[in-house]
Motif scaffolding. Structure first.
Motif, PDB file in Angstrom:
ATOM      1  N   MET A  94       0.828  -1.199   0.000  1.00  0.00           N
ATOM      2  CA  MET A  94       0.000   0.000   0.000  1.00  0.00           C
ATOM      3  C   MET A  94       0.865   1.252   0.000  1.00  0.00           C
ATOM      4  SD  MET A  94      -2.674   1.640   2.725  1.00  0.00           S
ATOM      5  CE  MET A  94      -1.311   2.569   3.434  1.00  0.00           C
ATOM      6  N   GLY A  98       0.967   3.819  -2.907  1.00  0.00           N
ATOM      7  CA  GLY A  98       0.557   5.157  -2.483  1.00  0.00           C
ATOM      8  C   GLY A  98       1.594   6.217  -2.790  1.00  0.00           C
ATOM      9  N   LEU A 155      -4.778   0.014  -4.849  1.00  0.00           N
ATOM     10  CA  LEU A 155      -4.466   0.958  -3.772  1.00  0.00           C
ATOM     11  C   LEU A 155      -5.737   1.420  -3.078  1.00  0.00           C
ATOM     12  CD1 LEU A 155      -2.647   2.934  -2.201  1.00  0.00           C
ATOM     13  CD2 LEU A 155      -2.881   4.523  -4.141  1.00  0.00           C
ATOM     14  N   GLN A 156      -6.740   1.789  -3.838  1.00  0.00           N
ATOM     15  CA  GLN A 156      -7.995   2.250  -3.233  1.00  0.00           C
ATOM     16  C   GLN A 156      -8.668   1.116  -2.465  1.00  0.00           C
ATOM     17  OE1 GLN A 156      -8.646   5.282  -3.011  1.00  0.00           O
ATOM     18  NE2 GLN A 156      -7.428   6.190  -4.634  1.00  0.00           N
ATOM     19  N   ALA A 159      -6.741   0.670   0.861  1.00  0.00           N
ATOM     20  CA  ALA A 159      -6.944   1.865   1.688  1.00  0.00           C
ATOM     21  C   ALA A 159      -8.328   1.850   2.334  1.00  0.00           C
ATOM     22  CB  ALA A 159      -6.768   3.129   0.847  1.00  0.00           C
ATOM     23  N   PHE A 167      -7.884   6.396  -0.514  1.00  0.00           N
ATOM     24  CA  PHE A 167      -6.499   6.687  -0.152  1.00  0.00           C
ATOM     25  C   PHE A 167      -6.243   8.180  -0.057  1.00  0.00           C
ATOM     26  CE2 PHE A 167      -2.257   7.940  -1.547  1.00  0.00           C
ATOM     27  CZ  PHE A 167      -1.489   7.317  -0.574  1.00  0.00           C
ATOM     28  N   THR A 168      -5.499   8.562   0.987  1.00  0.00           N
ATOM     29  CA  THR A 168      -4.968   9.914   1.113  1.00  0.00           C
ATOM     30  C   THR A 168      -3.513   9.809   1.540  1.00  0.00           C
ATOM     31  OG1 THR A 168      -5.573  10.144   3.451  1.00  0.00           O
ATOM     32  CG2 THR A 168      -7.217  10.846   1.817  1.00  0.00           C
ATOM     33  N   MET A 171      -2.067   8.402   4.937  1.00  0.00           N
ATOM     34  CA  MET A 171      -1.961   6.975   5.238  1.00  0.00           C
ATOM     35  C   MET A 171      -0.541   6.439   5.054  1.00  0.00           C
ATOM     36  SD  MET A 171      -5.420   5.666   3.320  1.00  0.00           S
ATOM     37  CE  MET A 171      -7.004   6.440   3.647  1.00  0.00           C
TER      38      MET A 171
END
Length: 204
Positions: A94, A98, A155-156, A159, A167-168, A171
């Motif tokens: 991740m 990310g 990724l989403q 997350a 995701f931000t 994280m």
């Protein structure tokens, strides 16, 4: 466990994902590579023996392996995150995805990504190679990384599984470490830096 945000720090909603053992630094490279490559393979117990599922604790004649742990097919599937296409993502993956996603306007070099995903350098190297081969990221001839549509979806998925939201950047482990340094008094920052150097030295 519910999601909540305290200041700039974001709390996890779930830890029900794959994770790497915390003492991988004790392994030589050949052993680490073997364990990494064998994750997800079916292990059949010897005649008259059983293995136990790490989640259900039930005895099994065969199970999927993960760094010395064993999972029934159902338990394994429960650890997979949405849009991972069956890839066993951990928090390290991740962070890798990310970092590439967050810097997609100025693609990061793979060395930068490897150093900032929270695992041993030799494991980070394997992870970047693997998610590239799987098609989640792309690498140009100069070593700069770009995220693929499948990588963004993966990724989403992880997350939302871990944090309950898209995701931000908050994280990322690199963001959290930078935040820790910012909030520490100056005297403690030096102590933390010395401790980090000591920890890094112990890995090799």
């Amino acid at each position: 466990m519910n999601l909540y945000i305290c200041g700039d720090m974001m709390e996890k909603k779930s830890d029900h994902i794959f994770s790497y053992p915390p003492n991988l630094q004790e392994l030589d490279l050949a052993t680490l590579v073997n364990l990494y490559r064998e994750r997800g393979e079916i292990l059949k117990a010897r005649a008259g023996n059983y293995v136990a599922c790490a989640i259900t604790k039930k005895l099994l004649k065969e199970a999927k392996s993960w760094f010395g742990l064993f999972y029934s097919q159902g338990a394994w599937d429960s650890l997979l995150t949405k849009s991972s296409d069956g890839y066993p993502l951990t928090e390290a993956e991740m962070n890798a995805l990310g970092l590439v996603y967050s810097n997609r306007n100025e693609p990061p070099h793979r060395e930068f990504v490897e150093k900032n995903i929270g695992v041993l350098p030799k494991l980070a190297y394997l992870i970047i190679n693997d998610i590239k081969q799987f098609g989640f990221i792309k690498e140009d001839e100069n070593g700069f990384l770009m995220i693929a549509p499948s990588g963004e979806k993966a990724l989403q998925g992880i997350a939302k599984h871990m944090y309950g939201k898209p995701f931000t950047e908050e994280m990322l482990i690199s963001f959290q470490q930078a935040h820790d340094v910012e909030v520490q008094p100056k005297g403690k920052r030096k102590s933390a830096a010395r401790q980090k150097d000591a920890d890094q030295t112990s890995l090799f």
